[in-house]
Write an enzyme that holds these catalytic residues in place. Structure first.
Site, short mmCIF file in Angstrom:
data_model
loop_
_atom_site.label_atom_id
_atom_site.label_comp_id
_atom_site.label_asym_id
_atom_site.label_seq_id
_atom_site.Cartn_x
_atom_site.Cartn_y
_atom_site.Cartn_z
N GLY A 1 0.83 -1.20 0.00
CA GLY A 1 0.00 0.00 0.00
C GLY A 1 0.87 1.25 0.00
O GLY A 1 2.06 1.19 0.30
N GLY B 1 -0.18 -4.74 0.85
CA GLY B 1 -1.42 -4.51 0.11
C GLY B 1 -1.60 -5.41 -1.10
O GLY B 1 -2.72 -5.77 -1.47
N ASP C 1 -1.54 -6.82 7.92
CA ASP C 1 -2.98 -6.58 7.85
C ASP C 1 -3.57 -7.15 6.57
O ASP C 1 -3.18 -8.23 6.16
CB ASP C 1 -3.28 -5.09 8.04
CG ASP C 1 -2.76 -4.22 6.91
OD1 ASP C 1 -1.75 -4.59 6.27
OD2 ASP C 1 -3.35 -3.16 6.65
N GLU D 1 5.50 -5.96 7.68
CA GLU D 1 4.95 -4.81 8.43
C GLU D 1 5.54 -4.58 9.82
O GLU D 1 5.58 -3.44 10.29
CB GLU D 1 3.42 -4.95 8.56
CG GLU D 1 2.66 -4.70 7.28
CD GLU D 1 2.66 -5.90 6.33
OE1 GLU D 1 2.18 -5.76 5.20
OE2 GLU D 1 3.15 -6.99 6.72
#
Length: 349
Positions: free
Chosen positions: A71, A119, A150, A142
């Site tokens: 992301g 992402g 996530d 992450e």
């Protein structure tokens, strides 16, 4: 007067025969996913799902380096610092898109040829078919930037064999090529040069069922034996401290390397991630995404995420000063708080 050339669209959404084809089109930034792209992909996916003229959806990345490297974290960081709503909107809309992929009623095929992280994992791993190649590089890195794996990581990681998912989640370990399928992240492994032929054959299918798609993918597949590295068993412990202790006691090269890796990660992120995967193992994808949205907002309110992005992506000194700086200082209560409800601001799916 020279006309300025029209900027390339960030996502290409095409109908090719009876297939919907999504191409992430930001090759210069490894097809990093931003909010504009999410807002283009989601409505089109929903439209194709209910459209009788569309049988399957294929998603891929432009260029030869990446499917999607993650992301657009820098934009989210800037927004979080000044209290801009992007820090909520990005995660909320990204997770809604992840859920749409996870519950998609038509065959969804992600061609993860190249770098697939963060992402990009969310855009692929919840789909029915994930095709890796020798160029695939998969990671959920992450914890190195004060975040947690996530995009539904709390759902798919604990469902990998043994403690492999937890190992990948805590260390950000990179899986390459065939190992991406061996681990169960990809459903198929195909040589990169055969991807165009594979795509053509998929597009040419006449009203295919998931079984038909499966048959085509199987015919291109290079067989791989699935095996889980034995050393990952060291990640069997109910606390991060317990895992570190296992690694130190073991003392092998592998264990030493992982101990060193974990010592660089945000202690808060490590503890949140362990709890996220423990809880996620028995939750539906929807419930995991609701939980992860709470965690994303806790990270936006916290300190480590901004410090991690500074150290890894902005100043690139690779020397984040975490706060708290040790595992022992991260209390159970601090971790619990990150999981608490946001009331009316909770994610609704």
């Amino acid at each position: 007067m020279v006309m300025s050339s029209h900027a390339e669209p960030e996502v290409l959404l095409e109908k090719v025969g009876r297939a919907g084809v999504i191409t992430m089109n930001r090759p210069k930034v490894l097809n990093a996913l931003n909010l504009t792209m999410i807002r283009q992909i989601y409505p089109q996916l929903k439209k194709w799902e209910s459209d009788n003229e569309t049988d399957i959806v294929i998603i891929k990345g432009a260029g030869d380096k990446a499917f999607c490297a993650g992301g657009d974290i820098r934009a989210v960081t800037e927004a979080g610092k000044v209290g801009d709503s992007l820090a909520q909107d990005f995660f909320r809309e990204e997770y809604i898109l992840n859920n749409a992929i996870g519950s998609y009623r038509k065959p969804y095929i992600a061609l993860i040829d190249g770098i697939t992280m963060g992402g990009g994992v969310g855009l692929s791993v919840h789909g029915r078919f994930r095709v890796a190649t020798e160029k695939t590089l998969f990671a959920m890195p992450e914890t190195a930037i004060g975040l947690f794996p996530d995009v539904g990581g709390g759902y798919f990681l604990p469902r990998l064999q043994g403690k492999l998912g937890l190992f990948l989640a805590l260390t950000g370990f990179r899986l390459k090529g065939r190992d991406v399928q061996r681990a169960g992240v990809a459903t198929h492994f195909v040589e990169s040069k055969k991807i165009p032929d594979l795509q053509k054959e998929l597009v040419d299918l006449k009203s295919p069922s998931a079984e038909d798609v499966s048959r085509v993918l199987d015919s291109y597949q290079s067989q791989v034996r699935i095996s889980c590295p034995n050393s990952v068993r060291l990640f069997s412990a109910s606390s991060v401290e317990g895992i570190v202790k296992n690694l130190k006691t073991d003392g092998s090269e592998f264990a030493k390397k992982q101990t060193e890796t974990l010592s660089k990660m945000s202690p808060t992120s490590l503890k949140i991630t362990l709890k996220q995967l423990q809880a996620g193992a028995s939750l539906s994808l929807q419930d995991v995404l609701v939980m992860e949205y709470r965690l994303s907002q806790a990270c936006m309110r916290g300190y480590d995420f901004y410090e991690g992005v500074r150290a890894v992506l902005v100043d690139k000194d690779q020397n984040p000063k975490w706060n708290p700086s040790t595992l022992e200082e991260v209390s159970d209560q601090m971790v619990e708080q990150c999981f608490s409800s946001l009331g009316e601001k909770d994610l609704t799916l």
